[in-house]
Scaffold this motif. Structure first.
Motif, PDB file in Angstrom:
ATOM      1  N   ALA A  79      31.029  20.421  10.596  1.00 23.37           N
ATOM      2  CA  ALA A  79      31.508  19.440  11.573  1.00 23.37           C
ATOM      3  C   ALA A  79      33.008  19.590  11.818  1.00 23.37           C
ATOM      4  O   ALA A  79      33.486  19.439  12.951  1.00 23.37           O
ATOM      5  CB  ALA A  79      31.191  18.028  11.086  1.00 23.37           C
ATOM      6  N   LEU A  80      33.735  19.907  10.755  1.00 22.03           N
ATOM      7  CA  LEU A  80      35.180  20.094  10.886  1.00 22.03           C
ATOM      8  C   LEU A  80      35.501  21.288  11.773  1.00 22.03           C
ATOM      9  O   LEU A  80      36.356  21.213  12.666  1.00 22.03           O
ATOM     10  CB  LEU A  80      35.787  20.279   9.494  1.00 22.03           C
ATOM     11  N   ARG A  81      34.784  22.395  11.556  1.00 24.29           N
ATOM     12  CA  ARG A  81      35.012  23.585  12.376  1.00 24.29           C
ATOM     13  C   ARG A  81      34.608  23.334  13.826  1.00 24.29           C
ATOM     14  O   ARG A  81      35.270  23.810  14.754  1.00 24.29           O
ATOM     15  CB  ARG A  81      34.230  24.780  11.815  1.00 24.29           C
ATOM     16  N   CYS A  82      33.514  22.599  14.016  1.00 24.28           N
ATOM     17  CA  CYS A  82      33.059  22.294  15.376  1.00 24.28           C
ATOM     18  C   CYS A  82      34.110  21.483  16.127  1.00 24.28           C
ATOM     19  O   CYS A  82      34.426  21.775  17.288  1.00 24.28           O
ATOM     20  CB  CYS A  82      31.735  21.533  15.309  1.00 24.28           C
ATOM     21  N   SER A  83      34.675  20.478  15.476  1.00 29.06           N
ATOM     22  CA  SER A  83      35.715  19.667  16.111  1.00 29.06           C
ATOM     23  C   SER A  83      36.954  20.505  16.401  1.00 29.06           C
ATOM     24  O   SER A  83      37.558  20.390  17.475  1.00 29.06           O
ATOM     25  CB  SER A  83      36.076  18.484  15.212  1.00 29.06           C
ATOM     26  N   ALA A  84      37.325  21.356  15.442  1.00 29.74           N
ATOM     27  CA  ALA A  84      38.508  22.199  15.629  1.00 29.74           C
ATOM     28  C   ALA A  84      38.309  23.157  16.801  1.00 29.74           C
ATOM     29  O   ALA A  84      39.238  23.385  17.595  1.00 29.74           O
ATOM     30  CB  ALA A  84      38.799  22.978  14.347  1.00 29.74           C
ATOM     31  N   ARG A  85      37.097  23.716  16.931  1.00 26.36           N
ATOM     32  CA  ARG A  85      36.830  24.628  18.045  1.00 26.36           C
ATOM     33  C   ARG A  85      36.903  23.897  19.381  1.00 26.36           C
ATOM     34  O   ARG A  85      37.422  24.431  20.367  1.00 26.36           O
ATOM     35  CB  ARG A  85      35.457  25.277  17.879  1.00 26.36           C
ATOM     36  N   ARG A  86      36.377  22.683  19.433  1.00 33.04           N
ATOM     37  CA  ARG A  86      36.409  21.934  20.689  1.00 33.04           C
ATOM     38  C   ARG A  86      37.829  21.538  21.073  1.00 33.04           C
ATOM     39  O   ARG A  86      38.208  21.595  22.250  1.00 33.04           O
ATOM     40  CB  ARG A  86      35.521  20.691  20.576  1.00 33.04           C
ATOM     41  N   ILE A  87      38.617  21.134  20.093  1.00 31.52           N
ATOM     42  CA  ILE A  87      40.015  20.795  20.391  1.00 31.52           C
ATOM     43  C   ILE A  87      40.753  22.042  20.869  1.00 31.52           C
ATOM     44  O   ILE A  87      41.438  22.031  21.898  1.00 31.52           O
ATOM     45  CB  ILE A  87      40.696  20.199  19.145  1.00 31.52           C
ATOM     46  N   GLY A  88      40.595  23.153  20.105  1.00 31.97           N
ATOM     47  CA  GLY A  88      41.278  24.379  20.482  1.00 31.97           C
ATOM     48  C   GLY A  88      40.829  24.903  21.831  1.00 31.97           C
ATOM     49  O   GLY A  88      41.646  25.383  22.634  1.00 31.97           O
ATOM     50  N   GLY A  89      39.524  24.821  22.115  1.00 33.62           N
ATOM     51  CA  GLY A  89      39.023  25.275  23.398  1.00 33.62           C
ATOM     52  C   GLY A  89      39.565  24.456  24.553  1.00 33.62           C
ATOM     53  O   GLY A  89      39.904  25.001  25.621  1.00 33.62           O
ATOM     54  N   SER A  90      39.685  23.149  24.366  1.00 34.70           N
ATOM     55  CA  SER A  90      40.237  22.290  25.416  1.00 34.70           C
ATOM     56  C   SER A  90      41.718  22.559  25.633  1.00 34.70           C
ATOM     57  O   SER A  90      42.204  22.558  26.776  1.00 34.70           O
ATOM     58  CB  SER A  90      40.020  20.817  25.050  1.00 34.70           C
ATOM     59  N   LEU A  91      42.446  22.803  24.543  1.00 31.06           N
ATOM     60  CA  LEU A  91      43.866  23.129  24.684  1.00 31.06           C
ATOM     61  C   LEU A  91      44.054  24.437  25.450  1.00 31.06           C
ATOM     62  O   LEU A  91      45.031  24.609  26.189  1.00 31.06           O
ATOM     63  CB  LEU A  91      44.516  23.241  23.304  1.00 31.06           C
ATOM     64  N   HIS A  92      43.123  25.361  25.274  1.00 32.23           N
ATOM     65  CA  HIS A  92      43.203  26.641  25.973  1.00 32.23           C
ATOM     66  C   HIS A  92      42.841  26.494  27.454  1.00 32.23           C
ATOM     67  O   HIS A  92      43.589  26.942  28.338  1.00 32.23           O
ATOM     68  CB  HIS A  92      42.265  27.643  25.304  1.00 32.23           C
ATOM     69  N   THR A  93      41.713  25.856  27.725  1.00 31.42           N
ATOM     70  CA  THR A  93      41.228  25.763  29.099  1.00 31.42           C
ATOM     71  C   THR A  93      42.124  24.875  29.960  1.00 31.42           C
ATOM     72  O   THR A  93      42.409  25.201  31.119  1.00 31.42           O
ATOM     73  CB  THR A  93      39.791  25.226  29.116  1.00 31.42           C
ATOM     74  N   PHE A  94      42.559  23.752  29.398  1.00 31.77           N
ATOM     75  CA  PHE A  94      43.336  22.778  30.177  1.00 31.77           C
ATOM     76  C   PHE A  94      44.816  22.820  29.802  1.00 31.77           C
ATOM     77  O   PHE A  94      45.504  21.795  29.848  1.00 31.77           O
ATOM     78  CB  PHE A  94      42.760  21.376  29.957  1.00 31.77           C
ATOM     79  N   ARG A  95      45.289  24.009  29.476  1.00 28.75           N
ATOM     80  CA  ARG A  95      46.685  24.194  29.065  1.00 28.75           C
ATOM     81  C   ARG A  95      47.652  23.733  30.146  1.00 28.75           C
ATOM     82  O   ARG A  95      48.734  23.221  29.849  1.00 28.75           O
ATOM     83  CB  ARG A  95      46.908  25.667  28.750  1.00 28.75           C
ATOM     84  N   VAL A  96      47.285  23.885  31.418  1.00 27.32           N
ATOM     85  CA  VAL A  96      48.171  23.521  32.517  1.00 27.32           C
ATOM     86  C   VAL A  96      48.449  22.023  32.545  1.00 27.32           C
ATOM     87  O   VAL A  96      49.474  21.591  33.100  1.00 27.32           O
ATOM     88  CB  VAL A  96      47.549  23.977  33.858  1.00 27.32           C
ATOM     89  N   LEU A  97      47.588  21.220  31.935  1.00 28.00           N
ATOM     90  CA  LEU A  97      47.769  19.767  31.928  1.00 28.00           C
ATOM     91  C   LEU A  97      48.574  19.285  30.726  1.00 28.00           C
ATOM     92  O   LEU A  97      48.814  18.079  30.589  1.00 28.00           O
ATOM     93  CB  LEU A  97      46.408  19.067  31.913  1.00 28.00           C
ATOM     94  N   LEU A  98      48.966  20.223  29.844  1.00 27.01           N
ATOM     95  CA  LEU A  98      49.603  19.856  28.588  1.00 27.01           C
ATOM     96  C   LEU A  98      50.953  20.544  28.457  1.00 27.01           C
ATOM     97  O   LEU A  98      51.320  21.400  29.268  1.00 27.01           O
ATOM     98  CB  LEU A  98      48.705  20.249  27.413  1.00 27.01           C
ATOM     99  N   ASP A  99      51.661  20.167  27.408  1.00 26.13           N
ATOM    100  CA  ASP A  99      52.872  20.899  27.041  1.00 26.13           C
ATOM    101  C   ASP A  99      52.434  22.275  26.547  1.00 26.13           C
ATOM    102  O   ASP A  99      51.802  22.387  25.490  1.00 26.13           O
ATOM    103  CB  ASP A  99      53.604  20.133  25.928  1.00 26.13           C
ATOM    104  N   PRO A 100      52.723  23.356  27.272  1.00 23.44           N
ATOM    105  CA  PRO A 100      52.136  24.653  26.936  1.00 23.44           C
ATOM    106  C   PRO A 100      52.529  25.182  25.567  1.00 23.44           C
ATOM    107  O   PRO A 100      51.682  25.732  24.839  1.00 23.44           O
ATOM    108  CB  PRO A 100      52.625  25.574  28.066  1.00 23.44           C
ATOM    109  N   ALA A 101      53.794  25.046  25.170  1.00 23.55           N
ATOM    110  CA  ALA A 101      54.232  25.556  23.870  1.00 23.55           C
ATOM    111  C   ALA A 101      53.518  24.815  22.738  1.00 23.55           C
ATOM    112  O   ALA A 101      53.043  25.422  21.770  1.00 23.55           O
ATOM    113  CB  ALA A 101      55.742  25.426  23.733  1.00 23.55           C
ATOM    114  N   TRP A 102      53.445  23.505  22.866  1.00 28.13           N
ATOM    115  CA  TRP A 102      52.752  22.708  21.854  1.00 28.13           C
ATOM    116  C   TRP A 102      51.266  23.052  21.806  1.00 28.13           C
ATOM    117  O   TRP A 102      50.695  23.215  20.722  1.00 28.13           O
ATOM    118  CB  TRP A 102      52.933  21.226  22.184  1.00 28.13           C
TER     119      TRP A 102
END
Length: 364
Positions: A79-102
């Motif tokens: 479950a921990l890895r699944c959550s980490a993958r989803r967070i990381g995947g969202s940070l990658h796909t929607f990077r334009v909506l976020l602070d890119p360096a962070w």
């Protein structure tokens, strides 16, 4: 102490009742269905990340409390890895909506954590898969041969070599699992891990959004999702799906008998499609009001998971067969096992090809 420390536990308790809110005075999920089109992209993305971070922290707490209960630890780590993958995947796909360096830094750290925790359980699953396959093969009757008089002799050689091959695989994979377990424990006690856990705890209540995230979700979120879909479609178009459409074409087996680098290169495009499909599925989850996952895409993902597992199991069998000074019967059993797993690779490709014909994914 529970991995992540008391600070993480405090953040988890603090956010338990506020998951899904990026700001205290603004709801991330509209109260009325008609308001879904009025939600901003930042609200929708923040609500999704908040929920995934809460799952991450909850799984982290359960993992720390599992103690000697290996089954509970494995479930919490999954479950921990699944959550980490989803967070990381969202940070990658929607990077334009976020602070890119962070976003880039946190995504890298989450990938490190997920990969470190995955190794131990991957070794366990691989050993179980190979030993079960050996038992099935050695008890399944005569092995086909080129000349009709050699079937019983080949079956006898397989029976004799299977137990030794299983013992060799168990020694090698148990050693790898032990090393992976030690690496995971070391990682969970490191300052690097605690920094990741603290960053996720903060993300559970506060998402650093870019100014563009204030635009309506219906206008902004479609572009990153479409880009993830196009990357997937381009990667799938490069696969040899025409050959995979014919069962038992031996394409995976022939290339699997080549040098290790050739075999890895032949499997690599399929592994890349698996990763891109996962990113596409996660991107589809980030939408106003949510929505059920596409069952066809999930089925295609499971087929590619089986492809990955079979390819890695075949590589483990081939690596064991390269052990110096092993008995001929042991080498024969490992060769049969390798061929069996490469046929499983081929079967997974055939299954993915059939599923892909039914997928709802279409180019924008």
């Amino acid at each position: 102490m529970t991995p992540g420390g008391a600070g993480v536990q405090h953040h988890e308790a603090e956010t338990a009742g506020s998951v899904g809110t990026a700001h205290p005075d603004r709801a991330d999920r509209p109260a009325h269905p008609d308001d879904a089109f009025e939600a901003t992209a930042g609200q929708v993305l923040a609500g999704y990340l908040n929920a995934r971070c809460a799952e991450f922290l909850r799984s982290l707490r359960l993992y720390g409390e599992s103690g000697s209960d290996t089954a509970a630890a494995a479930e919490a780590a999954t479950a921990l890895r699944c959550s980490a993958r989803r967070i990381g995947g969202s940070l990658h796909t929607f990077r334009v909506l976020l602070d890119p360096a962070w976003a880039d830094q946190l995504r890298t750290e989450l990938g490190w954590l997920s990969g470190t925790l995955a190794q131990e359980y991957a070794c366990t699953a691989r050993l179980h898969r190979l030993v079960s396959a050996l038992a099935r093969l050695s008890g399944s009757g005569p092995v086909p041969t080129a000349r009709s008089g050699e079937g019983s002799a080949a079956a006898g050689a397989l029976t004799v070599g299977a137990s030794r091959a299983g013992a060799l695989l168990e020694r090698q994979l148990t050693l790898a699992r032990t090393r992976s377990h030690s690496a995971a424990l070391q990682a969970l006690g490191s300052s690097r891990f605690h920094a990741v856990a603290d960053a996720v705890a903060v993300l559970a209540s506060e998402v650093p959004l870019a100014p563009v995230a204030g635009a309506p979700a219906a206008e902004i979120l479609a572009a990153p999702r479409g880009a993830a879909e196009r990357r997937l479609l381009d990667a799938v178009s490069a696969l040899p799906l025409t050959r995979a459409a014919h069962p038992y074409n031996a394409e995976a087996l022939v290339h699997g008998l080549a040098t290790p680098s050739d075999g890895e290169a032949q499997d690599a495009p399929w592994h890349q499609v698996r990763l891109l499909l996962r990113l596409h599925r996660y991107a589809q989850e980030v939408r106003p009001g949510g929505g059920p996952p596409d069952p066809v895409l999930a089925e295609a993902g499971r087929a590619l998971d089986r492809h990955r597992d079979a390819a890695e199991a075949a590589a483990a069998a081939a690596n064991a067969a390269r052990t110096p000074r092993i008995a001929p019967a042991t080498a024969y059993a490992l060769g049969v096992l390798h061929a069996d797993q490469r046929l499983e690779v081929e079967a997974a490709r055939y299954e993915f090809q059939r599923i892909w014909q039914r997928t709802a994914v279409t180019a924008p």
